[in-house]
Motif scaffolding. Structure first.
Motif, PDB file in Angstrom:
ATOM      1  N   GLU A  95     -15.022   4.785  -9.651  1.00 46.32           N
ATOM      2  CA  GLU A  95     -13.778   4.023  -9.644  1.00 46.32           C
ATOM      3  C   GLU A  95     -13.352   3.684  -8.218  1.00 46.32           C
TER       4      GLU A  95
ATOM      5  N   MET B 250     -13.270   3.309  -4.096  1.00 46.81           N
ATOM      6  CA  MET B 250     -14.164   3.009  -2.976  1.00 46.81           C
ATOM      7  C   MET B 250     -13.639   3.813  -1.773  1.00 46.81           C
TER       8      MET B 250
ATOM      9  N   TYR C  73     -16.592  -3.500   3.574  1.00 43.22           N
ATOM     10  CA  TYR C  73     -15.915  -4.422   2.652  1.00 43.22           C
ATOM     11  C   TYR C  73     -14.914  -5.296   3.409  1.00 43.22           C
TER      12      TYR C  73
ATOM     13  N   GLY D 188      -5.072  -2.425  -7.216  1.00 43.21           N
ATOM     14  CA  GLY D 188      -6.418  -2.285  -6.631  1.00 43.21           C
ATOM     15  C   GLY D 188      -6.573  -3.266  -5.488  1.00 43.21           C
ATOM     16  N   CYS D 189      -5.580  -3.290  -4.591  1.00 39.43           N
ATOM     17  CA  CYS D 189      -5.467  -4.358  -3.573  1.00 39.43           C
ATOM     18  C   CYS D 189      -6.523  -4.274  -2.481  1.00 39.43           C
TER      19      CYS D 189
ATOM     20  N   ASP E 118      -3.594   0.992  -4.224  1.00 45.35           N
ATOM     21  CA  ASP E 118      -5.026   1.288  -4.303  1.00 45.35           C
ATOM     22  C   ASP E 118      -5.188   2.803  -4.171  1.00 45.35           C
ATOM     23  N   GLY E 119      -6.165   3.335  -4.884  1.00 47.71           N
ATOM     24  CA  GLY E 119      -6.369   4.781  -4.860  1.00 47.71           C
ATOM     25  C   GLY E 119      -7.203   5.252  -3.683  1.00 47.71           C
ATOM     26  N   ALA E 120      -7.712   4.323  -2.859  1.00 45.53           N
ATOM     27  CA  ALA E 120      -8.605   4.702  -1.764  1.00 45.53           C
ATOM     28  C   ALA E 120      -7.974   4.357  -0.419  1.00 45.53           C
TER      29      ALA E 120
ATOM     30  N   MET F 268      -9.930   2.008   1.836  1.00 44.50           N
ATOM     31  CA  MET F 268      -9.801   0.555   1.616  1.00 44.50           C
ATOM     32  C   MET F 268      -8.459   0.052   2.115  1.00 44.50           C
TER      33      MET F 268
ATOM     34  N   CYS G 280      -3.273   6.018  -7.714  1.00 40.28           N
ATOM     35  CA  CYS G 280      -4.287   5.661  -8.715  1.00 40.28           C
ATOM     36  C   CYS G 280      -3.649   5.186 -10.011  1.00 40.28           C
ATOM     37  N   LEU G 281      -4.297   4.249 -10.642  1.00 35.97           N
ATOM     38  CA  LEU G 281      -3.929   3.885 -12.012  1.00 35.97           C
ATOM     39  C   LEU G 281      -4.514   4.941 -12.942  1.00 35.97           C
TER      40      LEU G 281
ATOM     41  N   ASN H  92      -7.516  -8.367  -8.354  1.00 32.65           N
ATOM     42  CA  ASN H  92      -8.830  -8.990  -8.194  1.00 32.65           C
ATOM     43  C   ASN H  92      -9.886  -7.903  -8.039  1.00 32.65           C
ATOM     44  N   SER H  93     -10.879  -7.965  -8.933  1.00 30.03           N
ATOM     45  CA  SER H  93     -12.051  -7.067  -8.832  1.00 30.03           C
ATOM     46  C   SER H  93     -11.719  -5.586  -8.977  1.00 30.03           C
ATOM     47  N   LEU H  94     -10.658  -5.292  -9.716  1.00 28.73           N
ATOM     48  CA  LEU H  94     -10.357  -3.883 -10.050  1.00 28.73           C
ATOM     49  C   LEU H  94     -10.934  -3.519 -11.417  1.00 28.73           C
TER      50      LEU H  94
ATOM     51  N   HIS I  79     -14.121  -1.610 -12.117  1.00 36.00           N
ATOM     52  CA  HIS I  79     -14.233  -0.230 -11.610  1.00 36.00           C
ATOM     53  C   HIS I  79     -13.727   0.798 -12.623  1.00 36.00           C
TER      54      HIS I  79
HETATM   55  C1  LIG Z   1     -13.808  -4.289  -5.321  1.00 37.99           C
HETATM   56  S1  LIG Z   1     -12.348  -3.624  -4.634  1.00 37.99           S
HETATM   57  C2  LIG Z   1     -11.261  -5.020  -4.707  1.00 37.99           C
HETATM   58  C3  LIG Z   1     -10.220  -4.991  -3.618  1.00 37.99           C
HETATM   59  C4  LIG Z   1      -9.294  -6.191  -3.560  1.00 37.99           C
HETATM   60  N1  LIG Z   1      -8.563  -6.366  -4.794  1.00 37.99           N
HETATM   61  C5  LIG Z   1     -10.030  -7.436  -3.219  1.00 37.99           C
HETATM   62  O1  LIG Z   1     -10.033  -8.383  -4.014  1.00 37.99           O
HETATM   63  O2  LIG Z   1     -10.615  -7.515  -2.124  1.00 37.99           O
HETATM   64  C6  LIG Z   1     -11.701  -2.594  -5.959  1.00 37.99           C
HETATM   65  C7  LIG Z   1     -10.605  -1.668  -5.487  1.00 37.99           C
HETATM   66  O3  LIG Z   1     -10.019  -1.000  -6.609  1.00 37.99           O
HETATM   67  C8  LIG Z   1      -9.729   0.340  -6.222  1.00 37.99           C
HETATM   68  N2  LIG Z   1      -9.614   1.166  -7.437  1.00 37.99           N
HETATM   69  C9  LIG Z   1     -10.580   1.455  -8.329  1.00 37.99           C
HETATM   70  N3  LIG Z   1     -10.117   2.212  -9.335  1.00 37.99           N
HETATM   71  C10 LIG Z   1      -8.810   2.427  -9.066  1.00 37.99           C
HETATM   72  C11 LIG Z   1      -7.759   3.146  -9.726  1.00 37.99           C
HETATM   73  N4  LIG Z   1      -7.983   3.808 -10.888  1.00 37.99           N
HETATM   74  N5  LIG Z   1      -6.533   3.150  -9.172  1.00 37.99           N
HETATM   75  C12 LIG Z   1      -6.288   2.491  -8.015  1.00 37.99           C
HETATM   76  N6  LIG Z   1      -7.245   1.799  -7.338  1.00 37.99           N
HETATM   77  C13 LIG Z   1      -8.479   1.757  -7.856  1.00 37.99           C
HETATM   78  C14 LIG Z   1     -10.869   0.715  -5.310  1.00 37.99           C
HETATM   79  O4  LIG Z   1     -10.571   1.821  -4.484  1.00 37.99           O
HETATM   80  C15 LIG Z   1     -11.085  -0.585  -4.541  1.00 37.99           C
HETATM   81  O5  LIG Z   1     -10.332  -0.617  -3.358  1.00 37.99           O
END
Ligand SMILES: C[S@@+](CC[C@H](N)C(=O)[O-])C[C@H]1O[C@@H](n2cnc3c(N)ncnc32)[C@H](O)[C@@H]1O
Length: 218
Positions: free
Chosen positions: A8, A10, A19, A52-53, A75-77, A80, A103-104, A119-121, A124
Motif C-alpha cells: 500500500e 510507498m 517518484y 494519497g497525494c 498520504d500514509g508515507a 512521499m 492512512c486510509l 490520483n493513482s491511490l 494500492h
Molecule cells: C502512486 S502514488 C500517487 C501519488 C500522487 N497522488 C500522484 O498522483 O503523484 C500513491 C500514494 O498513495 C499512498 N497510499 C497508499 N495507500 C495508502 C493508504 N491506505 N492511506 C494513505 N495513503 C496511501 C502511497 O504512500 C503513495 O504516496
C-alpha cells in the motif's frame, strides 16, 4: 490477467525521491483538464482534499488554478510527503495547502470538502472500499469528486509495452513501480462494481490507453 496487489504505502526514501523526480506532468495536467471539463461550474472556493497525494504536484496545480481553495493532502508515507512539503514552500503555497501523514481509512474527522481528488491511490489499496467510504465521509453536499487511476492491461507483455512507451526514460525504480502498479490496478468493470457496492452514484470511464476516471457530484 489476475490482479497482483502491491504494497500500500510507498514509504521507502529512495522510492519517494525517485517518484518526486519523475516527470508526471502529462497525466497531472490531464487530471486538471478533466476536472475543468467535468466540473465547468465549480465555484473555485472551499476545501479540497487530495487522498494519497504523494509529492502533492496535483494539489499544487489545483490550488494554482483555483486560488480560492484551501487544500489538504493526505498520504500514509512521509517519504512521499517530504518532497511535497519542499515544493509547497518553494511555490509559496504553505498558507493554503497542508499535508498530513495519515492512512486510509481515516480515523480522525477531517470535516467536509467541496472537492475530493485522488490520483493513482486506488490500485494500492488492498481493500478498495476504504477509498469509497472516505469519499462518502469527506464529501460536502454537491462535492466534486474526481479520481483517476491506472487500469490493468490484459497481459504482462502489454504492461511492459506501456512502461516502455511512457516511462522508458525514467529511473529503474520508477519503471518497476509503474509495472507493479499496472498489475495491481483495477479494470473499469471492477471499479463499477465497487461503486455499486458502496452505493455511490459516480461514473467510471476509460480516459486514455492506461487511465480510468471516476467522477461525479455527491
Ligand atoms: C502512486 S502514488 C500517487 C501519488 C500522487 N497522488 C500522484 O498522483 O503523484 C500513491 C500514494 O498513495 C499512498 N497510499 C497508499 N495507500 C495508502 C493508504 N491506505 N492511506 C494513505 N495513503 C496511501 C502511497 O504512500 C503513495 O504516496
Amino acid at each position: 490477467m489476475d490482479r497482483i496487489p502491491e504494497p500500500e504505502l510507498m514509504d521507502d526514501y529512495e522510492q519517494g525521491q525517485a517518484y518526486a523526480r519523475a516527470d508526471f506532468s502529462e497525466p497531472n495536467k490531464q487530471f486538471l483538464r478533466l476536472f475543468q471539463e467535468k466540473f465547468p461550474d465549480f465555484s473555485g472556493h472551499g476545501r479540497v482534499m487530495d487522498l494519497g497525494c504523494g509529492p502533492a504536484d496535483i494539489l499544487v496545480r489545483f490550488v494554482q488554478r483555483y486560488p480560492g481553495c484551501q487544500g489538504l493532502g493526505i498520504d500514509g508515507a512521509e517519504a512521499m510527503l517530504a518532497p511535497g512539503r519542499t515544493l509547497i514552500v518553494r511555490k509559496e503555497l504553505d498558507h493554503c495547502i497542508r499535508l498530513e501523514c495519515s492512512c486510509l481509512p481515516l480515523t480522525d474527522a477531517v470535516g467536509r470538502f467541496q472537492a475530493v481528488l485522488s490520483n493513482s491511490l486506488l490500485h494500492h489499496l488492498h481493500q478498495p472500499d476504504v477509498l469509497w467510504q472516505t469519499v462518502r465521509d469527506c464529501a460536502a453536499t454537491g462535492c466534486a469528486v474526481l479520481i483517476m487511476d491506472l487500469f490493468r492491461p490484459h497481459s504482462k507483455q502489454k504492461a511492459r509495452d506501456i512502461v516502455r512507451m511512457y516511462a522508458g526514460d525514467e529511473s529503474p525504480v520508477v519503471q518497476q513501480d509503474f509495472y507493479n502498479s499496472l498489475l495491481a490496478a483495477f479494470r473499469v468493470d471492477e471499479v463499477c462494481r465497487q461503486l455499486q457496492a458502496a452505493g455511490l452514484a459516480l461514473s467510471c470511464q476509460q480516459v486514455s490507453d492506461r487511465h480510468l476516471l471516476v467522477w461525479g457530484c455527491m
